[in-house]
Design an enzyme around this catalytic site. Structure first.
Site, short mmCIF file in Angstrom:
data_model
loop_
_atom_site.label_atom_id
_atom_site.label_comp_id
_atom_site.label_asym_id
_atom_site.label_seq_id
_atom_site.Cartn_x
_atom_site.Cartn_y
_atom_site.Cartn_z
CG ASP A 32 39.58 48.40 40.61
OD1 ASP A 32 40.49 47.56 40.75
OD2 ASP A 32 38.54 48.38 41.31
CG HIS A 98 44.76 42.10 38.76
ND1 HIS A 98 44.38 40.82 39.12
CD2 HIS A 98 44.68 42.85 39.88
CE1 HIS A 98 44.06 40.81 40.41
NE2 HIS A 98 44.24 42.03 40.89
CG HIS A 100 45.93 47.04 41.46
ND1 HIS A 100 44.59 47.22 41.72
CD2 HIS A 100 46.22 45.78 41.87
CE1 HIS A 100 44.09 46.12 42.27
NE2 HIS A 100 45.06 45.23 42.37
P1 5GP Z 1 43.18 42.39 43.77
O1 5GP Z 1 42.49 42.58 45.10
O2 5GP Z 1 42.98 40.97 43.27
O3 5GP Z 1 44.60 42.84 43.72
O4 5GP Z 1 42.43 43.36 42.76
C1 5GP Z 1 41.23 43.01 42.15
C2 5GP Z 1 40.60 44.31 41.69
O5 5GP Z 1 39.59 44.00 40.76
C3 5GP Z 1 39.94 45.10 42.83
O6 5GP Z 1 40.54 46.38 42.91
C4 5GP Z 1 38.47 45.15 42.42
O7 5GP Z 1 37.87 46.39 42.73
C5 5GP Z 1 38.53 44.89 40.93
N1 5GP Z 1 37.36 44.22 40.40
C6 5GP Z 1 36.73 43.13 40.92
N2 5GP Z 1 35.70 42.77 40.15
C7 5GP Z 1 35.68 43.67 39.10
C8 5GP Z 1 34.82 43.80 37.96
O8 5GP Z 1 33.87 43.05 37.74
N3 5GP Z 1 35.10 44.83 37.11
C9 5GP Z 1 36.14 45.70 37.33
N4 5GP Z 1 36.32 46.66 36.42
N5 5GP Z 1 36.97 45.57 38.39
C10 5GP Z 1 36.73 44.58 39.27
#
Ligand code: 5GP
Ligand code: ZN
Length: 112
Positions: A32, A98, A100
């Site tokens: 992440d 995704h 985590h």
């Molecule tokens: P969500 O909030 O959708 O459950 O998690 C999305 C995750 O993707 C977040 O923890 C955020 O930091 C990560 N993320 C967003 N954009 C990118 C990116 O361009 N590269 C990586 N490696 N992680 C990302």
């Protein structure tokens, strides 16, 4: 959203850079960009699906969670948390499914 404008589709296709730690035909695992724990990995299906509630084939979940537990074993992680945020109100910000994987610090329950 189609794969052509999806950030995680582009990471899965290696069209955008990411710190990828594992990749196979079904899943990609990468770090992440804003880690919330010393180890914070994202496990994604290579094929686009927006969120957990949109999954039609349970094999998608089997692939994601078996990859998650395998990478945890590879990295000698004993205590870890696997999380899916489903929907903006639950914290989902990227609309490509995704899981985590968070590890390396004490994790509180319930999560905020
Ligand atoms: P969500 O909030 O959708 O459950 O998690 C999305 C995750 O993707 C977040 O923890 C955020 O930091 C990560 N993320 C967003 N954009 C990118 C990116 O361009 N590269 C990586 N490696 N992680 C990302
Ligand atoms: Zn996608």
């Amino acid at each position: 959203m189609s794969s052509s404008d999806c950030l995680f589709c582009k990471i899965a296709a290696a069209e955008l850079p990411a710190d990828v730690v594992y990749r196979d035909d079904a899943v990609t695992i990468f770090r992440d960009i804003h880690p919330q724990a010393p180890t914070h990995l994202l496990i994604i299906p290579n094929r686009h699906v927006a969120s957990a509630s949109q999954v039609a084939d349970p094999q998608v979940f089997a692939s994601l969670f078996s990859a998650a537990t395998a990478i945890a074993q590879d990295h000698a992680l004993r205590d870890y948390r696997l999380v899916i945020n489903n929907g903006a109100g639950a914290g989902q910000s990227v609309f490509h499914l995704h899981v985590h994987l968070l590890s390396g610090r004490a994790l509180q329950w319930p999560p905020g």
